[in-house]
Write an enzyme that holds these catalytic residues in place. Structure first.
Site, PDB file in Angstrom:
ATOM      1  N   LYS A  66      94.865  69.591  28.301  1.00  0.00           N
ATOM      2  CA  LYS A  66      93.938  68.376  28.486  1.00  0.00           C
ATOM      3  C   LYS A  66      92.823  68.096  27.365  1.00  0.00           C
ATOM      4  CE  LYS A  66      95.307  68.044  33.221  1.00  0.00           C
ATOM      5  NZ  LYS A  66      96.002  68.916  33.456  1.00  0.00           N
TER       6      LYS A  66
HETATM    7  C1  LIG Z   1      97.148  69.132  33.859  1.00  0.00           C
HETATM    8  C2  LIG Z   1      98.110  70.313  33.640  1.00  0.00           C
HETATM    9  C3  LIG Z   1      99.450  69.999  34.036  1.00  0.00           C
HETATM   10  C4  LIG Z   1     100.288  68.688  34.440  1.00  0.00           C
HETATM   11  O1  LIG Z   1     100.009  67.614  33.482  1.00  0.00           O
HETATM   12  P1  LIG Z   1     100.146  65.995  34.294  1.00  0.00           P
HETATM   13  O2  LIG Z   1      99.684  64.988  33.113  1.00  0.00           O
HETATM   14  O3  LIG Z   1      99.217  66.059  35.497  1.00  0.00           O
HETATM   15  O4  LIG Z   1     101.529  66.295  34.633  1.00  0.00           O
HETATM   16  C5  LIG Z   1     100.366  71.107  33.433  1.00  0.00           C
HETATM   17  N1  LIG Z   1      99.732  72.170  33.212  1.00  0.00           N
HETATM   18  C6  LIG Z   1      98.704  72.377  32.899  1.00  0.00           C
HETATM   19  C7  LIG Z   1      98.008  73.638  32.400  1.00  0.00           C
HETATM   20  C8  LIG Z   1      97.595  71.351  33.119  1.00  0.00           C
HETATM   21  O5  LIG Z   1      96.265  71.553  33.119  1.00  0.00           O
END
Ligand SMILES: *Cc1c(COP(=O)(O)O)cnc(C)c1O
Length: 462
Positions: free
Chosen positions: A107
């Site tokens: 993220k």
């Molecule tokens: C947020 C997240 C996901 C999922 O991603 P989305 O965009 O919500 O589908 C997968 N793995 C990790 C480690 C995350 O932080």
């Protein structure tokens, strides 16, 4: 424009500040630019930030070139890996490490950029911004790191009390900048998300407090994530006959894989051959892909908490394309979903299965996959990445490279890793001593009125 068709089109920067569209829909670009093979090849020598500029500038109509370059360069200078997103190999799987930013999850790729973008836009407009978001773990810390200490911004992050990993919790609550407010609610991530959506739907309140979103509903986040799909298309040697490749994406809110869907539509026909949607036991999206059944279940807790989600906040974006860009249809089905918790899209199954493949991965399979990859390749997966790797193995086709997105550093989820391989992962330097750090957090009921009051008291006003 909005997936529900209820607003006049707005320029990029307005869409960023708006977050959720004012008609309750999600924002999307009016058209998706196409990249031909020649242009794609011409990007081969670019570093990550320069590539990000090429990709993102095609969607951004109102930021001067030199400013945009500067924003992008600063956003990726905080990553600790050469070229931001290293690719590693485990046998015939390609692992795309997206976790080299300050909070060790993918993220950061979007939120380092969004934080800088907000600061830039607010300095220009003289406005203030109170960011409100709900997190299942990683978004919160990445958002906080994106905006900590920035002028004209306060951030309020709701997380489900004791349902995020201890490292995730500390990453959020140990940030002592005055503009950071953590709220732990008694409830699930979905409860937090519902509160945030409800608060945002009150336009008067939203305007009075200058509230903005940072959840993956913000279009700028999806956009920043499109870049690493294009990066992979350039750096993974593709199928020698038709130049295609596949991705497996650990999925929760459908933001990451939706970025892949946008990349698929941008890139030359057939370049992204397959997008594998990998879920944990919270399998609403794999049921959707396999049966056309989008129906809410109970949230269950797994070793991959950032994917412990039922209602996927970006799903509506895909629905818009699936329903032939008919905003009235989207609005109607989303109203039906809000009322009944279920929509039946089985009549669209052929199209859905052309767009995605999907697997739901059980807890036992997650642990077995972490152990298998460790034993065979001496490489440690975090549980989210393991969900994607397992699904990627299931759907791999001969000759087509499978890129598995590695969404978190294993040290963020040390307990699950230790359970799988009998030893904890090595902690990177940035996490040393984190569990002992001082922290600050409000614990509250999952009650929208209480949270609204708290915001009113603590928000930044113009
Ligand atoms: C947020 C997240 C996901 C999922 O991603 P989305 O965009 O919500 O589908 C997968 N793995 C990790 C480690 C995350 O932080």
């Amino acid at each position: 424009m909005s997936t529900r068709g209820g607003i006049q089109p707005v320029p990029f920067t307005k869409a960023v500040m708006m977050g959720l569209a004012e008609d309750g829909g999600l924002l999307l670009p009016r058209t998706i630019p196409r990249i031909d093979s020649q242009t794609l090849s011409s990007w081969k020598g670019l570093g990550y930030a320069d590539l990000a500029f090429e990709v993102m500038s095609r969607f951004i109509d109102d930021i001067p070139v030199s400013d945009l370059k500067n924003l992008i360069n600063r956003s990726y200078a905080t990553f600790d890996a050469a070229d931001v997103v290293p690719l590693v190999h485990c046998g015939n799987l390609h692992i795309l490490e997206l976790f080299h930013g300050p909070t060790l999850a993918f993220k950061d790729i979007a939120l380092q950029f969004l934080g800088n973008l907000f600061e830039y836009l607010l300095a220009k407009s003289g406005e203030v911004l109170n960011i409100l978001g709900a997190t299942s773990g990683d978004t919160g810390s990445a958002a906080i790191y994106g905006v900590r200490g920035k002028d004209r911004i306060r951030i309020f992050i709701l997380h489900p009390h004791k349902r995020v990993s201890p490292v995730q919790e500390k990453q959020m609550t140990s940030i002592m900048d005055d503009n950071v407010f953590n709220i732990a609610i008694h409830g699930s991530f979905d409860d937090g998300q519902a509160i945030v959506k409800q608060i945002f739907s009150d336009i008067e309140f939203k305007t009075a407090l200058s509230l903005g979103a940072i959840n993956s509903i913000n279009w700028a986040r999806v956009l920043a994530q499109v870049v690493y799909y294009v990066h992979s298309a350039l750096h993974v040697s593709r199928h020698e006959n038709d130049g295609s490749l596949a991705f497996s994406v650990p999925t929760g809110n459908f933001g990451d894989i939706f970025a892949g869907y946008i990349a698929k539509r941008m890139l030359p026909e057939g370049c992204i051959r397959q997008l594998v949607l990998a879920t944990n036991a919270n399998d609403i999206l794999s049921r959707f892909v396999n049966k056309g059944d989008y129906s809410l279940g109970q949230v269950v807790q797994t070793s991959s908490p950032s994917m412990d989600i039922q209602a996927a906040s970006n799903f509506e974006r895909y629905l818009y394309y699936l329903l032939d860009k008919e905003p009235q249809q989207v609005a109607k089905l989303m109203a039906e979903f809000a009322a009944t918790g279920r929509i039946d899209l089985s009549s669209h199954l052929d199209q859905i299965r052309r767009d995605f493949a999907a697997t739901a991965v059980s807890e036992d399979e997650v642990l077995a996959t972490i152990a298998e990859i460790y034993n065979e390749y001496d490489y440690i997966l975090d549980p989210h990445t393991a969900v994607g790797v397992k699904a990627g193995q299931d759907h791999q086709k001969p000759g087509i490279p499978m890129v598995c997105l590695a969404t978190a550093h294993p040290a963020k989820f040390g307990d699950a890793v230790e359970k799988a391989i009998g030893r904890p992962p090595t902690y990177p330097e940035s996490l040393t001593g984190i569990l002992e750090r001082e922290s600050r957090c409000e614990i509250m009921d999952a009650d929208v009125d209480q949270i609204r009051d708290y915001l009113r008291k603590n928000a930044l006003y113009r």
